[in-house]
Design a protein around this motif. Sequence first.
Motif, short mmCIF file in Angstrom:
data_model
loop_
_atom_site.label_atom_id
_atom_site.label_comp_id
_atom_site.label_asym_id
_atom_site.label_seq_id
_atom_site.Cartn_x
_atom_site.Cartn_y
_atom_site.Cartn_z
N GLN A 194 74.57 1.10 4.21
CA GLN A 194 73.64 0.39 3.35
C GLN A 194 74.14 0.41 1.91
O GLN A 194 74.65 1.42 1.43
CB GLN A 194 72.24 1.01 3.41
N LEU A 195 74.01 -0.73 1.25
CA LEU A 195 74.22 -0.84 -0.18
C LEU A 195 73.02 -1.60 -0.72
O LEU A 195 72.68 -2.67 -0.20
CB LEU A 195 75.49 -1.59 -0.54
N GLN A 196 72.40 -1.05 -1.72
CA GLN A 196 71.21 -1.67 -2.29
C GLN A 196 71.36 -1.76 -3.80
O GLN A 196 71.37 -0.74 -4.49
CB GLN A 196 69.96 -0.88 -1.94
N ALA A 197 71.46 -2.99 -4.29
CA ALA A 197 71.54 -3.21 -5.73
C ALA A 197 70.14 -3.31 -6.31
O ALA A 197 69.24 -3.89 -5.70
CB ALA A 197 72.32 -4.48 -6.02
N SER A 198 69.97 -2.77 -7.49
CA SER A 198 68.70 -2.85 -8.20
C SER A 198 68.96 -2.82 -9.70
O SER A 198 70.08 -2.59 -10.14
CB SER A 198 67.79 -1.70 -7.79
N GLY A 199 67.90 -3.06 -10.45
CA GLY A 199 68.01 -2.98 -11.90
C GLY A 199 68.08 -4.32 -12.61
O GLY A 199 68.14 -4.36 -13.84
N GLY A 200 68.09 -5.39 -11.85
CA GLY A 200 68.11 -6.70 -12.48
C GLY A 200 66.80 -7.01 -13.18
O GLY A 200 65.82 -6.27 -13.07
N ALA A 212 72.98 -14.58 -13.17
CA ALA A 212 73.50 -14.70 -11.80
C ALA A 212 72.79 -13.69 -10.91
O ALA A 212 72.07 -12.81 -11.41
CB ALA A 212 75.01 -14.44 -11.76
N VAL A 213 73.02 -13.82 -9.62
CA VAL A 213 72.64 -12.77 -8.70
C VAL A 213 73.83 -11.80 -8.61
O VAL A 213 74.96 -12.23 -8.39
CB VAL A 213 72.29 -13.32 -7.30
N TYR A 214 73.56 -10.54 -8.82
CA TYR A 214 74.59 -9.52 -8.81
C TYR A 214 74.53 -8.74 -7.50
O TYR A 214 73.46 -8.30 -7.08
CB TYR A 214 74.42 -8.58 -10.00
N TYR A 215 75.70 -8.56 -6.89
CA TYR A 215 75.82 -7.85 -5.63
C TYR A 215 76.79 -6.68 -5.79
O TYR A 215 77.75 -6.76 -6.55
CB TYR A 215 76.40 -8.77 -4.55
N CYS A 216 76.55 -5.63 -5.02
CA CYS A 216 77.56 -4.59 -4.92
C CYS A 216 78.14 -4.60 -3.51
O CYS A 216 77.46 -4.99 -2.55
CB CYS A 216 77.02 -3.22 -5.28
N ALA A 217 79.39 -4.21 -3.42
CA ALA A 217 80.09 -4.24 -2.14
C ALA A 217 81.09 -3.09 -2.09
O ALA A 217 81.53 -2.59 -3.14
CB ALA A 217 80.82 -5.57 -1.98
N ALA A 218 81.44 -2.69 -0.88
CA ALA A 218 82.34 -1.55 -0.68
C ALA A 218 83.52 -1.94 0.18
O ALA A 218 83.38 -2.73 1.13
CB ALA A 218 81.58 -0.40 -0.03
N ASP A 219 84.66 -1.39 -0.15
CA ASP A 219 85.87 -1.64 0.64
C ASP A 219 86.65 -0.35 0.79
O ASP A 219 86.79 0.41 -0.15
CB ASP A 219 86.75 -2.71 -0.03
N LYS A 228 72.38 -6.57 -0.58
CA LYS A 228 71.60 -7.69 -1.11
C LYS A 228 71.67 -7.65 -2.62
O LYS A 228 71.88 -6.61 -3.22
CB LYS A 228 70.15 -7.60 -0.63
N GLY A 229 71.50 -8.78 -3.23
CA GLY A 229 71.69 -8.88 -4.66
C GLY A 229 70.45 -8.59 -5.48
O GLY A 229 69.34 -8.45 -4.96
N THR A 230 70.69 -8.51 -6.77
CA THR A 230 69.61 -8.37 -7.74
C THR A 230 69.81 -9.43 -8.82
O THR A 230 70.92 -9.63 -9.31
CB THR A 230 69.57 -6.94 -8.33
N GLN A 231 68.73 -10.11 -9.18
CA GLN A 231 68.83 -11.23 -10.10
C GLN A 231 68.86 -10.74 -11.54
O GLN A 231 68.03 -9.93 -11.96
CB GLN A 231 67.62 -12.17 -9.92
N VAL A 232 69.82 -11.26 -12.29
CA VAL A 232 69.88 -11.03 -13.73
C VAL A 232 69.74 -12.38 -14.42
O VAL A 232 70.49 -13.31 -14.13
CB VAL A 232 71.21 -10.37 -14.13
#
Length: 120
Positions: free
Chosen positions: A3-9, A92-99, A112-116
């Motif tokens: 799970q990755l959850q972006a927040s703070g927008g 934009a909508v900001y997303y985090c991702a892992a590799d 999922k993204g967070t709107q800024v």
Amino acid sequence: DVQLQASGGGTVQAGGSLRLSCATSGFTFNNYAIGWFRQAPGKEREGVACITNRDGRIYYADSVKGRATIFSDYDENRVYLQMNSLKPEDTAVYYCAADSLMCFHTMDYWGKGTQVTVSS
């Protein structure tokens, strides 16, 4: 489960600041690169900033260099993106991702993204 959850927008005026947070779980945080991406309406997705937790390397897009700081909290398995001097074009909508391999790669996992929204 990964799970990755972006927040703070949110909505801020131009010149303001936001701190985005990416909470992660389900994978070995210290071994992964975590990146922030954004996508504005009608535009392609853009890699904004990335950190490779394995060795601490950091990368920024030219569009945010000098205004953004990415950092990891290794106790909480979170990655933050501090954005200052925000501009309307940062909207934009900001997303985090892992590799598991490197920054700005295909990225194994996405949250999922967070709107800024930056108003002028």
